[in-house]
Design a protein around this motif. Sequence first.
Motif: not given
Ligand code: XMP
Length: 508
Positions: A293-295, A384-390, A427-430, A462-464, A499-501, A503-507
């Motif tokens: 999906k990401r690709k 808040q941060p939002f991933p590119g693939p939305g 809250i960093w991200q929700y 830092d999302a790490m 928590t991460k690890p 998990s990751t933040i996104e599913w």
């Molecule tokens: P994960 O899910 O890896 O996410 O714990 C860490 C942070 O990165 C964001 N995220 C992305 N941001 N492109 C982006 O610009 C992406 O493909 C992407 N994937 C995850 C996520 O929302 C979180 O803040």
Amino acid sequence: MSHQTIIIVDFGGQYNQLIARRVRENNVYCEVVPYKDAIKAIREKKPVGIIFTGGPASVYQPSAPDIDAAVYDMGIPILGICYGAQLMAQALGGKVERQQRQEFGKIPIQATGGLIQQVVDSDVSWMSHNDQIVQPPAGFATTATSELCPYAAIEDAARKLYAVQFHPEVEHTPFGRAFLRVFLYEVCGCTGDWTTASFVQATIEDIQKTVGEGRVLCALSGGVDSTVCAVLTHKAIGERLTCVFVDHGLMRKNEGDEVMDTLAKEFKLNVIRVNAGERFLAKLAGVTDPEQKRKIIGAEFIEVFTEEAQKLGKMDFLLQGTIYPDIIESGVGDAALIKSHHNVGGLPEKLGFTLLEPLRLLFKDEVRRVGTQLGIPRFIVQRQPFPGPGLAVRCLGEVREDKLFILRESDAILRQEIAAAHLDEEIWQYFTVLPNLRSVGVMGDERTYAHAVGIRAVTSTDAMTSDWARIPYEVLERISTRIVNEVSGVNRILYDCTTKPPSTIEWE
Ligand code: XMP
């Protein structure tokens, strides 16, 4: 851009970016440079001060990270922290050894003089070391001690060389901020010339000089970095900036319209919105594998953007919202790898652009301050941060419009309630996720078989790594009630408490 510079020599420590943050908080500009390139950078940039970071190696190992000893004779003040302190001590004739008993965590120290005693007499400090200085070099005075570390701080004030075993940059060293400030202002003679206003002014001039009469294309995502970058560049070159906003249909509720209202209407930027939702959904039909999906989304983005760019004729520069954490690499690597193409990967090569990255030296909170200075509304600057693939990475299984509808509506409710409870800055991200599972419920007198919606809310720096946010039960209750009542097709709400690890933040 002329301003005083501090060079932070990176020996691979875990707090290196934090040191940079602390220096910048004092309105002093700094750059983090891998140790291998440091002497060259110091000669070129003529810093007013140098900070050596910590690092995982031992200074007495044969291949230990090192710096040309010429650095000590340049007359530039140096502060060595942990590994950096040990390296300085050894290079100048002192001795460093591994100790039987090590210090980790909050360790009480006693100041006995010098720079450190200007800010503290005795307090705890954060220590994390196996090795320590056992004999300071000639000319160095001892200025702090701890129970196990007789040389917790040493200095040669005449040569402006300072070495501390503790970490002044971390919160657990309460006097750390004040200590760094006296080093910067009293030893290095910093004047605090790195301010948001001076950055904006100087960057506008830089962009004008670099771009000349050229034309600039910007891939606008609606996120903080690309928005700030576009508004700043627009101030510099006006009409010669064209923004392309590829709306992939995977944004949050009303987000595309909000971006257009703010940038095109309010700031009068030339923004071309490409409504490509159907195209993306067609490509995603039947695809369930997360990586696939990401690709697909990445490739389709490049495709759509390239088509639009080609319609516009010759453009000279591609504007990108790359920020400093994207550029800094650990100093222990072989080279400073630049990950600057991560936002719109592959585009510059494909379209033959020169990159323009006006925010490349800023940390995220500095980008936000620049945005505020430029008058960009708070809802964008504090976004808040939002991933590119939305929403695609929150919609497990196949991405379909009916599922995206549930995600958009439930996410909007979650955001409203978090804001109403004043938790949005904490809250960093929700966001909500759709785990693609249905369960049995009862509504009125009827059995339902409908979707479960997950709530993901995390705290992080830092999302790490991240922890799950302890949202109060009353707020969760309101969110849960509203989603099941207001979003059709949902009969159950789940709360993600991992928590991460691991998990990751996104599913996905
Ligand atoms: P994960 O899910 O890896 O996410 O714990 C860490 C942070 O990165 C964001 N995220 C992305 N941001 N492109 C982006 O610009 C992406 O493909 C992407 N994937 C995850 C996520 O929302 C979180 O803040």
